[in-house]
Design an enzyme around this catalytic site. Structure first.
Site, short mmCIF file in Angstrom:
data_model
loop_
_atom_site.label_atom_id
_atom_site.label_comp_id
_atom_site.label_asym_id
_atom_site.label_seq_id
_atom_site.Cartn_x
_atom_site.Cartn_y
_atom_site.Cartn_z
N GLY A 310 30.57 24.44 -8.35
CA GLY A 310 29.65 25.20 -7.50
C GLY A 310 30.37 25.66 -6.25
N GLU A 311 29.62 25.80 -5.16
CA GLU A 311 30.16 26.20 -3.85
C GLU A 311 30.64 27.65 -3.83
OE1 GLU A 311 33.40 23.69 -2.65
OE2 GLU A 311 32.25 21.83 -2.81
N GLY A 312 30.55 28.37 -4.96
CA GLY A 312 31.19 29.67 -5.06
C GLY A 312 32.65 29.57 -5.42
#
Length: 343
Positions: A310-312
């Site tokens: 996640g987190e980009g």
């Protein structure tokens, strides 16, 4: 990490107004696309030799309105939210980790901070009411209309008008449960088809998570796509959707991240045909149903590296691929310029 200054605006105040905006967005510049295709055909390489890089560069140019684009300002925005459904034991981590990770982002200590630096991107993080989790969506809608509109506007207003390439990411314990519920509601099938282990729940946790997804989808059956986001989503998912929509409004190409980001984007795609034409998929997450969701959206990932952070992070890594594609397209000489026989 850089804090980006953006102009605050209230572009919409209801979901109906937001949907109307989605229906009246800019489209790709077909003349720029044709010119980019023509340029690509004259570059010093055999036809198609750069594979998908050629398609990516032409697509990017069509959204930036030029046959010879460059990628200037790159913006990575991480949105954080907390989910009331975590009280049911759907995550291997407690909700307070969201707050702790926001601090980590702010101090430059997360993976996406490093990947943003490598990609030459400015990164910011927006925490959305972390002290007030959304409601448990097995009992009531996760958000009121006012809540979801405010989150959409947070994303909308986080996008800098000077940005030329956007990545949005998220942090929120429990949000793979939300994403699985959204996918089930939008695309059908059983909850088990879309529900995975997220941050690493055991078999018992996966059973709980699958049950929770099924209950939430059943409770909110019949909701349209934007109300699926309201009823089953989270503030960070709505903010990502708002940012992706604002990027379209500004003709800014977007790279999608993983399972959760794709679920947020899917709400736009199911609300309005073509809403993701300005979007490419950055990577294929290890979260099992991500590939299935990308297939539903007609998106082929640029990378597949077994990432599931996640987190980009996956999309931020893919910035480098897109920039390389554009640099080859715009920087290479044509056969005529290089004095090379075209055959």
């Amino acid at each position: 990490m850089h804090t980006t200054k953006v102009a605050e605006m209230t572009a919409f105040s209801t979901l109906t107004e937001f949907k109307t905006l989605l229906a009246d967005m800019p489209v790709a510049d077909t003349e720029a696309q044709k010119a980019a295709e023509a340029r690509n055909g004259q570059l010093t390489k055999p036809p198609g030799a750069l594979g998908r890089l050629e398609d990516i560069a032409i697509w990017y140019g069509s959204w930036r309105g030029t046959d010879r684009p460059s990628v200037g300002k790159r913006q990575v925005i991480v949105f954080a939210g907390n989910h009331g459904v975590t009280a049911q034991g759907v995550s291997a981590f407690p909700a307070e980790v969201t707050v702790q990770m926001v601090a980590n982002f702010e101090h430059g200590g997360a993976a996406v901070n490093q990947l943003s630096r490598v990609a030459g991107a400015e990164m910011s993080v927006h925490a959305l009411d972390l002290d007030t989790p959304t409601q448990d969506f097995t009992k009531e809608a996760a958000m009121s209309e006012d809540d979801v509109v405010l989150a959409l506007l947070t994303g909308w207003n986080a996008v800098d008008a000077d940005t030329e390439l956007l990545v949005v990411g998220e942090m929120g314990i429990g949000n793979t449960t939300s994403a699985a519920a959204i996918a089930t509601a939008l695309f059908g099938g059983a909850a088990s088809d879309w529900t995975g282990r997220g941050t690493g729940v055991d078999d018992a946790g996966l059973d709980i998570k699958t049950r929770v997804v099924a209950e939430g989808v059943a409770l909110h059956a019949g909701a349209d796509a934007l109300n699926v986001l309201r009823c089953l989503g989270g503030r960070e998912l709505a903010a990502m959707a708002g940012a992706i929509a604002r990027a379209r409004n500004l003709r800014i190409p977007v790279i999608l991240d993983g399972f959760i980001c794709t679920a947020a984007a899917a709400c736009l795609a199911c609300a309005q045909d073509g809403a993701l034409d300005h979007v490419v998929a950055g990577h294929l997450s290890q979260e099992g149903a991500h590939g299935k969701m990308l297939s539903e959206l007609g998106k082929e990932p640029l990378l597949s590296l077994d990432m599931r952070l996640g987190e980009g992070s996956g999309a931020t890594l893919a910035i480098n691929i897109l920039v390389a594609a554009v640099e080859c397209h715009s920087g290479m000489a044509t056969f005529a310029e290089a004095g090379v026989a075209a055959g």
